[in-house]
Design an enzyme around this catalytic site. Structure first.
Site, PDB file in Angstrom:
ATOM      1  N   GLU A  66       7.316  -6.596  -9.373  1.00 25.61           N
ATOM      2  CA  GLU A  66       7.664  -8.015  -8.255  1.00 25.61           C
ATOM      3  C   GLU A  66       8.055  -8.965  -9.123  1.00 25.61           C
ATOM      4  O   GLU A  66       7.037  -9.985  -9.617  1.00 25.61           O
ATOM      5  CB  GLU A  66       6.313  -8.063  -7.662  1.00 25.61           C
ATOM      6  CG  GLU A  66       5.916  -6.907  -6.590  1.00 25.61           C
ATOM      7  CD  GLU A  66       4.964  -7.409  -5.485  1.00 25.61           C
ATOM      8  OE1 GLU A  66       5.079  -8.816  -5.219  1.00 25.61           O
ATOM      9  OE2 GLU A  66       4.462  -6.560  -5.016  1.00 25.61           O
ATOM     10  N   GLY A  76       0.735  -1.268  -0.051  1.00 19.33           N
ATOM     11  CA  GLY A  76      -0.141   0.025  -0.116  1.00 19.33           C
ATOM     12  C   GLY A  76       0.845   1.215   0.003  1.00 19.33           C
ATOM     13  O   GLY A  76       0.265   2.217  -0.007  1.00 19.33           O
TER      14      GLY A  76
END
Lengths: 327, 281
Positions: free
Chosen positions: B193, B56
């Site tokens: 990622e 976040g």
């Protein structure tokens, strides 16, 4: 029951220009849905745009046949632009809603009394085929044998219709094995991924929408030339759903799928009509009347479509590995 | 705190000796939530830069903004001096800034080879009219097929060449997505990622591929949660928290920075980092 007659009728159905019309519309839909993943539920409108474009071009603008065909195709491309520019940014399911609405809007627009001077209103248009029939190179004879005997006009429209099918199928085959087709299939899988690789996804989707729409418009033109008139009620949602059935039956992302799907569809439709009518006539189906037979066939179509989507989503020709539904 | 990458000390938003990407005042709000609020950040050219931060923190949103997949409320950013703000994603990619996605976007029902070919730029056959005339594009098609085969071999996917991407494992899809991104010979690769969901056996080879990119002069910016990877391959680390850049610097120094430990590693950082380091050695 006269099995011979039933079978003959079904075979005649196979090669009729109407069947070719559905093939053309389904080829267009396979460009939209099968290759690009665009859920177009307004294919009837593209066919109608072609049909009305041709008729209006001849009757209102007094264009020669060839120019009227071009006029219809331009009209179709414009329709795709007007439909596509605001909606192709939408997700697949929203596109489906918008296209079905657009098709209905177009149909009502053509039915409206206000434009009846040009569109013929609910009566539609006729008397635009003379130049087409004048082009018929076949001498005024009967052709064929036995029950498969056709007038020269029938032969002419059949040849034109199936030539158009062959041409469009080759065109799609050529395009879909090219890098252009690869981009379309990429968009079907994941448009963000294709975007991230530097392709202008919006333009490709617009091209696919126009391109697939043109095939349907050609189909629509053949449909109305064959009947020698345009009726607004021909282009309802039923028409679209029948094209979907044809496409899914044959296999969505294939060149032969729409052709075989359409052949099988109309063959089976004709056989069921014949058999059911025969059974009603001999009193084997006391709960049915003859007019109901026509309707019950469409219940079967709905049922067939459901079974198809559930058990064989890739259709007759589709590659099971390649074509699942990915909407 | 001296290094060869930044001009002056490594503080958040510091100037780089040779930046490839410079972003200013990039802000993105979702309703009342400020997802990204980056005042100034520069990505050094030819280096491997890690973008880290807690869940976040706005890392992926920042990626989306930079690559045109999302529009910021305010902000400008330049890539090799060219203004990118407001440019659509495909144009950003054409300029040589290619990204991958956190949730891998392999084109499942295309074969591995077709996936790769799609990654190449400047294909004449991708225009509608040229597509119809085969001789116009066969030459380029051969070139990119050779390039794709070469990349597939390097990524050990050559045996899967003709298989649908859907048949690959999660890790292989990550590899494919990365290889596909390289088909366009990008100047900056942005990996979201790259290690997520990749099994340890593949991790090492992925790391090597990323190091190879740097060797070939490609700049790499990646988002990652795997601290071992960050430590192992990055030259520079940028830390985001609550949408802001809170720290920057060479990996070893950033990991010691109290602000980072606070924002990112949390109270149990000692145990966490300890086991990670052991794995690394």
């Amino acid at each position: 029951m006269d099995w011979g007659a039933i079978f003959t009728l079904a075979v005649k159905e196979l090669i009729s220009p109407i069947t070719a019309t559905y093939v053309l519309c389904a080829i267009g839909l396979s460009v939209h849905f099968g290759y690009t993943g665009l859920l177009n539920f307004g294919q009837a409108a593209f066919a109608a745009v072609g049909a009305y474009g041709l008729a209006i071009g001849i009757l209102t603008f007094h264009l020669p046949l060839l120019l009227a065909v071009v006029f219809g195709l331009v009209f179709s491309a414009l329709f795709a632009l007007v439909l596509g520019i605001p909606t192709l940014r939408l997700r697949a399911d929203y596109l489906a809603i918008v296209t079905i609405a657009a098709a209905e809007i177009f149909r009502y627009f053509m039915t409206t009394i206000g434009f009846a001077k040009v569109t013929g209103g609910s009566n539609g248009l006729s008397q635009f085929g003379q130049e087409f029939w004048d082009l018929n190179p076949f001498p005024d004879l009967d052709y064929g044998f036995g029950p498969f005997t056709y007038r020269n006009d029938e032969i002419f429209v059949m040849v034109i219709a199936w030539l158009a099918v062959a041409l469009c199928a080759v065109l799609v085959w050529l395009l879909m094995r090219s890098p252009w087709g690869r981009v379309l299939r990429g968009i079907r899988e994941d448009e963000d991924a294709v975007r991230s690789l530097g392709k202008n996804v919006f333009v490709y989707k617009l091209q696919a929408l126009i391109f697939g729409g043109l095939f349907a418009s050609i189909g629509g033109m053949i449909f109305v030339l064959n009947l020698s008139n345009v009726q607004p009620q021909s282009w309802g949602t039923t028409f679209t759903f029948m094209i979907w059935t044809v496409l899914l039956l044959g296999g969505a992302a294939t060149v032969l799928g729409p052709i075989v799907g359409s052949l099988v569809f109309f063959f089976v439709l004709s056989i069921t009509q014949g058999v059911l009518s025969g059974l009603v006539a001999i009193g084997a189906l006391p709960f049915l009347t003859d007019p109901q037979v026509g309707q019950i066939r469409f219940i079967f179509i709905g049922l067939a479509l459901m079974l198809l989507v559930i058990f064989r989503p890739q259709g007759i020709f589709g590659n099971k590995r390649e074509l699942q539904f990915n909407v | 705190m001296s290094n060869q990458i930044s001009q002056g000390p490594a503080v958040p938003g510091c100037k780089k000796v040779d930046p490839i990407l410079v972003a200013d005042n990039v802000k993105r709000q979702f309703g009342g939530l400020v997802a990204v609020d980056v005042e100034h950040v520069e990505i050094p050219r030819g280096m491997i830069t890690a973008l880290i931060g807690p869940n976040g923190a706005g890392k992926t949103t920042f990626f989306n903004l930079l690559t045109g997949f999302d529009k910021p409320n305010t902000g400008t950013w330049t890539f090799e001096g060219k203004n990118l703000a407001g440019l659509s994603s495909y144009r950003v990619a054409r300029l040589g800034m290619i990204r991958t996605f956190q949730l891998t976007k392999a084109l499942n029902l295309l074969t591995v080879l077709e996936n790769m070919r799609l990654g190449a730029q400047k294909q004449p056959g991708e225009s509608l009219l040229a597509a119809l005339i085969r001789p116009l594009w066969t030459k380029r098609e051969k070139e990119i097929t050779a390039q794709a085969d070469d990349l597939l071999k390097r990524f050990k996917l050559d045996a899967k060449r003709e298989d649908y991407a859907a048949s690959l494992s999660g890790g292989q899809r990550k590899l494919l997505e990365m290889a596909r991104a390289l088909m366009s010979k990008p100047k900056l690769v942005m990996l979201d990622e790259p290690m997520a969901g990749v099994n340890p056996a593949l991790t090492q080879s992925l790391l090597e591929h990323i190091k190879d990119l740097k060797k070939n002069g490609t700049t790499v910016l990646f988002v990652e949660h795997d601290m071992h990877m960050v430590r192992h391959i990055s030259d520079w680390v940028i830390v985001m928290a609550e949408g802001k850049v809170v720290a920057e610097g060479p990996p070893a120094e950033v990991m010691k920075n109290p602000a980072v430990i606070d924002a990112y590693l949390g109270a149990h950082h000692d145990t966490d980092l300890g086991t990670m380091q052991k794995k690394g050695n």
